[in-house]
Scaffold this motif. Structure first.
Motif, short mmCIF file in Angstrom:
data_model
loop_
_atom_site.label_atom_id
_atom_site.label_comp_id
_atom_site.label_asym_id
_atom_site.label_seq_id
_atom_site.Cartn_x
_atom_site.Cartn_y
_atom_site.Cartn_z
N HIS A 38 -14.84 -26.70 5.87
CA HIS A 38 -16.24 -26.95 5.53
C HIS A 38 -16.84 -27.93 6.54
O HIS A 38 -16.10 -28.61 7.25
CB HIS A 38 -16.36 -27.57 4.13
N ALA A 39 -18.15 -28.00 6.54
CA ALA A 39 -18.81 -29.03 7.36
C ALA A 39 -20.16 -29.37 6.75
O ALA A 39 -20.78 -28.54 6.07
CB ALA A 39 -19.00 -28.54 8.79
N ILE A 40 -20.56 -30.61 6.97
CA ILE A 40 -21.96 -30.93 6.74
C ILE A 40 -22.68 -30.52 8.01
O ILE A 40 -22.42 -31.09 9.08
CB ILE A 40 -22.19 -32.44 6.53
N VAL A 41 -23.55 -29.52 7.91
CA VAL A 41 -24.27 -29.04 9.08
C VAL A 41 -25.69 -29.59 9.02
O VAL A 41 -26.38 -29.43 8.00
CB VAL A 41 -24.29 -27.50 9.11
N LEU B 158 -12.44 -37.11 10.71
CA LEU B 158 -13.77 -36.63 10.36
C LEU B 158 -13.89 -36.44 8.86
O LEU B 158 -14.92 -36.76 8.26
CB LEU B 158 -14.05 -35.30 11.06
N HIS B 159 -12.84 -35.89 8.28
CA HIS B 159 -12.85 -35.63 6.84
C HIS B 159 -13.10 -36.92 6.07
O HIS B 159 -14.00 -37.00 5.24
CB HIS B 159 -11.52 -35.00 6.45
N ILE C 262 -10.18 -28.97 0.38
CA ILE C 262 -11.05 -28.52 1.45
C ILE C 262 -10.97 -29.58 2.55
O ILE C 262 -10.64 -30.75 2.27
CB ILE C 262 -12.53 -28.34 1.01
N ILE C 263 -11.23 -29.19 3.76
CA ILE C 263 -11.20 -30.14 4.89
C ILE C 263 -12.57 -30.08 5.56
O ILE C 263 -13.00 -29.02 6.00
CB ILE C 263 -10.10 -29.77 5.91
N GLY C 264 -13.21 -31.24 5.61
CA GLY C 264 -14.60 -31.25 6.06
C GLY C 264 -14.80 -31.82 7.45
O GLY C 264 -14.08 -32.72 7.89
N SER C 265 -15.82 -31.31 8.12
CA SER C 265 -16.24 -31.87 9.40
C SER C 265 -17.70 -32.30 9.26
O SER C 265 -18.30 -32.18 8.19
CB SER C 265 -16.08 -30.83 10.51
N TYR C 266 -18.25 -32.79 10.34
CA TYR C 266 -19.60 -33.36 10.31
C TYR C 266 -20.32 -32.84 11.54
O TYR C 266 -20.06 -33.31 12.66
CB TYR C 266 -19.48 -34.88 10.35
N ALA C 267 -21.18 -31.82 11.33
CA ALA C 267 -21.72 -31.08 12.48
C ALA C 267 -23.17 -31.44 12.72
O ALA C 267 -24.09 -30.84 12.19
CB ALA C 267 -21.56 -29.58 12.24
N GLN C 268 -23.36 -32.45 13.54
CA GLN C 268 -24.72 -32.89 13.87
C GLN C 268 -25.06 -32.53 15.31
O GLN C 268 -25.93 -31.72 15.57
CB GLN C 268 -24.85 -34.39 13.63
N THR C 269 -24.33 -33.13 16.25
CA THR C 269 -24.61 -32.94 17.68
C THR C 269 -24.60 -31.46 18.09
O THR C 269 -23.79 -30.69 17.63
CB THR C 269 -23.56 -33.71 18.50
#
Lengths: 664, 664
Positions: B185-188, B101-102, B131-138
């Motif tokens: 972190h995440a893109i929300v 995901l990152h 930092i380690i990022g995720s992608y929070a859409q669903t």
């Protein structure tokens, strides 16, 4: 929110008597009541909880299964359940275990292949579970080709014993359930050798483990064959491997109902007809078809209910979004599966009749219908299990992303179901047997031999080669005669075309091998007739309950017309229908989807599955999906601690750029 | 037995230059060498062992993945790998983890949607994994319908912050990988609200966990969503749930490349075209198609090798039994899948070109090909992932019973692959988008608008409605022109028929809904042309290596003619070919199976998969299947003790009739 029925608005739409349909689905009021009672008994007993199953490691999972099996047996004894009730109870416990093999393979094998004395000796022990039996046929190197098994049973006249031996690695028994860690005994299939001569493969009762300390007996190496597909699923079962190093058993432990080995090592055929084993095969396959309809009904129930709960897109002016079940794409994938569940149910019911019929004929030494019955059950086993396996995965996809969660119940249902395509006859191998029988039937037509049973229509082959489908309007597709003729014509023409192509080969076996893919397709076409015609027969019966018959009619024609659409290539290439008629079938299908739509929740309610048996948050009877999914998530072991195990060793050093010196 | 090549007799039959084919498969010598180097690097490093994966409990499994991810990152740093090399290394580690995901979602999202300042601030941190990022859409309640997301990001002008909030249970983010336990972190994605007005869904960079102690930041509840399909598989990933309770982030953490929110809370469109995001979509889907061919190649490699090792039936005079790969039924199921792997490979390669083309045009503000490129990638994503998921399961079935063992590698390959049918656009939803584009294209033909790219053929619709296929003999099916015309005619006729039926509805949207199942079929027919035509294009290229082009030609026509057979209903009902021509296609197909048969082992060797990457005892390169299966079995935890845990509590009392008083 507890206690609220989120699907009430769906249930209010129902146009038929659901309770009456429950009886139809179960087969009889007796069957319904028994099954309902057993399902509730299991569902209400906390010892049978299974919602944690997919989270358990192998050892924990297995131990848990041993506990449930013991508890089930305890309840069966306490409640003095009948054999029928006990079978249902085990079904609803819904967890593969060593007891399946014991009751479904070991006991029937002794009953079917043992002499009277053998039955008197072994059955009481088995009935009380003083011994636990497995069924050891398949080997590492041999599955479908039973005659190729390598294990040997050599008679030693000096000691009056058989010596069971695994001469090669590939002769290791491999797969038998219960064998790995639990069974005390097994029916071991081996090549019989007496006086240096081979006499084919036979079954032998072999004790595997001590009844005192459960240690393997000398010369026997046994173990579990390892993890299988899926979480939970068949990993509750100790499918096993065993190697025999010259293990000796008394002569009277060969199952001798059909063939006896004398004290001198001579083989003597008994007067019991060999064909008896076909009776057993019909019985086993009838069970498999019934199980297919059950498994399919569970998947369809989950997908249908969730499709009514789930909403996506199509919101107008800020209102609710559209239920996904209202999308035609969803309907055209889901409703034929709902129809298939009912179709397989009724053909399974008919197979019960067939079994009785075959048994009675065998007792009267009438073997005339046996080849046809054998082909028919082989084909139906193949057709229903293949369709069910695909359908479960399709239902999972119809649940979108959430279908991928174990909480949906569908991954485990799939993983536990798919072996049915392989065991008791690989589906393709079985279809080739059907094809062989069809080719034989066609080749004998000229000699005036009249085809019987499900192949009777081939007796009208000349008509079927020339008939024309007279569908003019979409509704014409709802006429039983029209449908049957189209299916029979297609199958007959495919059979005749195959026979014609085969005749071009000098060696028929070469032709059969070369054309086997076409032959399989002809066999499928033939088997579909059986399912279709038994569903149509069902509709001719008197079916009580308001609106019940109407729903069954809709389901029947959804099943039929979906097949016409899916196999349109067959129907068109054989000229059985025209493209226009194919398109009308499609129109009629769409109209049936609309007609059945208000009733689908009630139609899956009619399966009478408890929430326990379904084991699916998405398929909950009350439709309260999202809060329960949310609740369920927190039970995962990963959520035991906020900072996960491994963070300090592996993640923190990464974030702090201190990996270089880390030991990983 | 170690070191013996049990498939040597197969490899000796090869009629082409395998090394040259490896280059063709990889795409270039450079790609081959890089991939080969990385595959070996991973395979030779004991830290990346994965043969125990399916036996591990969730926590152990997850910790193990953290270890591997850290080790991979360490090696990437130590060896100073390029981005391309690092990506390949991660691919061969072959274990879904938070780093996917990152690198594949978080970093690209910042690159694509962040302003220059945002990129300068966040990318260096991300590139170093500080930092380690995720992608929070669903969300729990919303997947496909992104515009229906419920999470809100409300601008507070007083503090110059956005307030991220989950107003309902169903607005919980649900599924994002890495979110459950690891991401910092995440893109929300949330609905932007400023001054009481909604401005659609946008991405926000939200810190989730403390960089010191990894604790969730105030107002954020996070957890893992629980077990998913399969052993090992995606359970190595902490797909997560998160709820935001009025979490505040600075204004400059909204990704503002396209839309900016000013200090006053005003929305200002930048001069960056919105269409840019379509470029990213083309890129992501190109990756998915490439991954489909890889996943399919692994399954096919396993099934092909094992089918050459496995023998069953057909022994003559006590000789060896027949290799199952020599059965036509096996060939007709397996060889089209082999051909599909190659077909998907080449269409994936072409998509890379398409991405470059689209990117260049976007930079020149040319948006003319965008809708077509979008439809094309949507369709290919759907077609290739659906086919691959089915094919992996078919390969498993082709391996008979042993395919059901985790040791075959196929259960995990399936479980890990199937989400591809749902993520990045549900396959049916995508096909409906394709259909919508096709209907628009057809409706604009009269106005003289010329269809471009993969829909160009629709410009010749009048010819295609009336053309006749001129196949007379089976070999005529090997002519590229004949094949393309048949496929184009079929698709054009299906499109035109749909358009005609749609025009009968007063409200086009009602028509689209009612006919959506037909529209999906038309979309599939269209997408098949793309795959077929790109394969045929490939054959026009100069391809070095003895016999390589001949093999590709055979594969291409196996792919094509299998489609003709499978979709015969389409071809016949539209009158594109005659039943006789359909039957000739089948004859040609059988002949191609015989031609390719001696080369199939070499054709799967050309994928250059290491035994580590395949992860399958059945697919071992040396064919030494049975001894290794036997060895593998003993590693199961159940085999740790001869008498299993639970025997004394549950089984012994059963055998000794002492259950009545047992506490279970």
């Amino acid at each position: 929110m507890e206690g609220v029925d989120h699907l009430a608005h769906e249930r209010n739409k129902t146009e038929f008597d659901v309770d009456a349909m429950k009886i139809v689905w179960a087969g009889s009021r007796h069957a319904f009541e028994l099954s309902d009672r057993m399902a509730r008994l299991v569902a209400s007993d906390p010892a049978f909880r299974k919602d944690d199953r997919t989270r358990l490691g192998r050892k924990e999972l297995f131990k848990n299964t041993l506990r449930k099996a013991a508890h089930a047996w305890k309840r069966i004894l306490e409640l003095r359940l009948t054999e029928e009730e006990a079978g249902q109870l085990r079904k609803f416990v819904d967890e593969p275990s060593f007891t399946d093999l014991h009751w479904e393979m070991f006991v029937p094998a002794i009953k079917g292949q043992g002499t009277d004395e053998q039955q008197q000796k072994w059955l009481p022990l088995a009935y009380k579970m003083q011994i636990i039996g497995s069924y050891a046929q398949t080997e590492l190197g041999h599955g479908s080709n039973v005659q190729g098994l390598e294990t040997t049973a050599t008679f030693d006249p000096e000691t009056d014993e058989f010596v069971i031996n695994s001469p090669t690695l590939t002769s290791s028994k491999w797969w038998p359930g219960g064998l790995g860690r639990i069974s005390t005994h097994a029916i071991v299939y081996a090549r019989l050798i007496t006086n240096g001569q081979e006499h084919g493969v036979h079954g032998f009762i072999v004790q595997l483990r001590s009844l005192d300390d459960h240690m393997p007996l000398p010369g026997i190496t046994m173990g579990d064959i390892g993890m299988k597909f899926g979480n939970g699923a068949y990993n509750t079962m100790d499918n096993g491997v065993s190697k025999f190093d010259h293990v000796r058993i008394p002569r009277n432990q060969m199952l001798m109902r059909v063939l006896q080995v004398t004290r001198e090592g001579k083989c003597v055929q008994s007067n019991v007809p060999r064909q008896l084993i076909y009776g057993t095969m019909v019985f086993v396959r009838q069970t498999i078809v019934a199980n297919a309809s059950t498994a399919l009904s569970r998947a369809v129930c989950i997908a249908t209910r969730y499709s009514a709960v789930r909403r996506q897109f199509g919101s107008r002016e800020g209102g609710m979004e559209t239920q996904v079940i209202d999308y035609k794409t969803q309907q055209s994938r889901l409703f034929p599966l709902l129809a298939s569940a009912y179709a397989f149910r009724f053909v399974g019911e008919w197979l019960k009749w067939l079994y009785t019929d075959v048994t009675q004929r065998l007792q009267a030494n009438d073997f005339s219908t046996l080849p046809e019955a054998h082909a028919c059950t082989a084909g139906l086993k193949s057709l229903t299990t293949a369709a069910t396996a695909d359908a479960i995965e399709e239902c999972r996809k119809l649940c979108g992303g959430h279908g991928y969660l174990c909480a949906s119940g569908l991954p485990e249902l799939f993983a536990v179901y798919v072996p049915a395509c392989t065991y008791e006859g690989d589906n393709v191998v079985l279809l080739l047997q059907v094809a062989r029988f069809l080719m034989k039937t066609v080749s004998q037509l000229d000699s005036g031999k009249k085809p019987v049973g499900t192949t009777a229509y081939l007796g009208r082959v000349q008509d079927l080669l020339h008939c024309c489908c007279d569908v003019q309007r979409a509704e014409d597709w709802l006429k039983p005669g029209v449908v049957l003729e189209a299916f029979e014509a297609r199958s007959a023409r495919m059979c005749v075309a195959c026979a014609k192509n085969l005749s071009k080969f000098e060696n028929p076996e070469d032709g059969f091998a070369e054309l086997s893919a076409d032959l399989v397709e002809a066999a499928v076409a033939h088997c579909q007739i059986i399912v279709v015609s038994k569903f149509i027969d069902k509709l001719q019966q008197d079916i009580p309950g308001k609106g019940v018959k109407q729903q069954l009619q809709n389901l029947c024609y959804i099943y039929v017309l979906n097949l016409v659409h899916k196999y349109l290539g067959d129907f068109l290439s054989t000229g059985c229908i025209t493209p226009k008629q194919g398109s009308l079938a499609n129109d009629q299908l769409r109209s049936l989807y609309s007609q059945i739509r208000p009733n689908v929740i009630a139609l899956v309610d009619a399966f009478n599955h408890t929430d326990h048996y379904l084991g699916s948050v998405l398929g909950r009877s009350d439709g309260n999906v999202y809060p329960k999914l949310y609740e369920e998530a927190w039970k995962d072991p990963l959520n035991d601690s906020v900072v996960p195990d491994g963070y300090h060793e592996y993640v923190h050093p990464m974030l702090k750029q201190q990996l270089r010196n880390a030991r990983l």
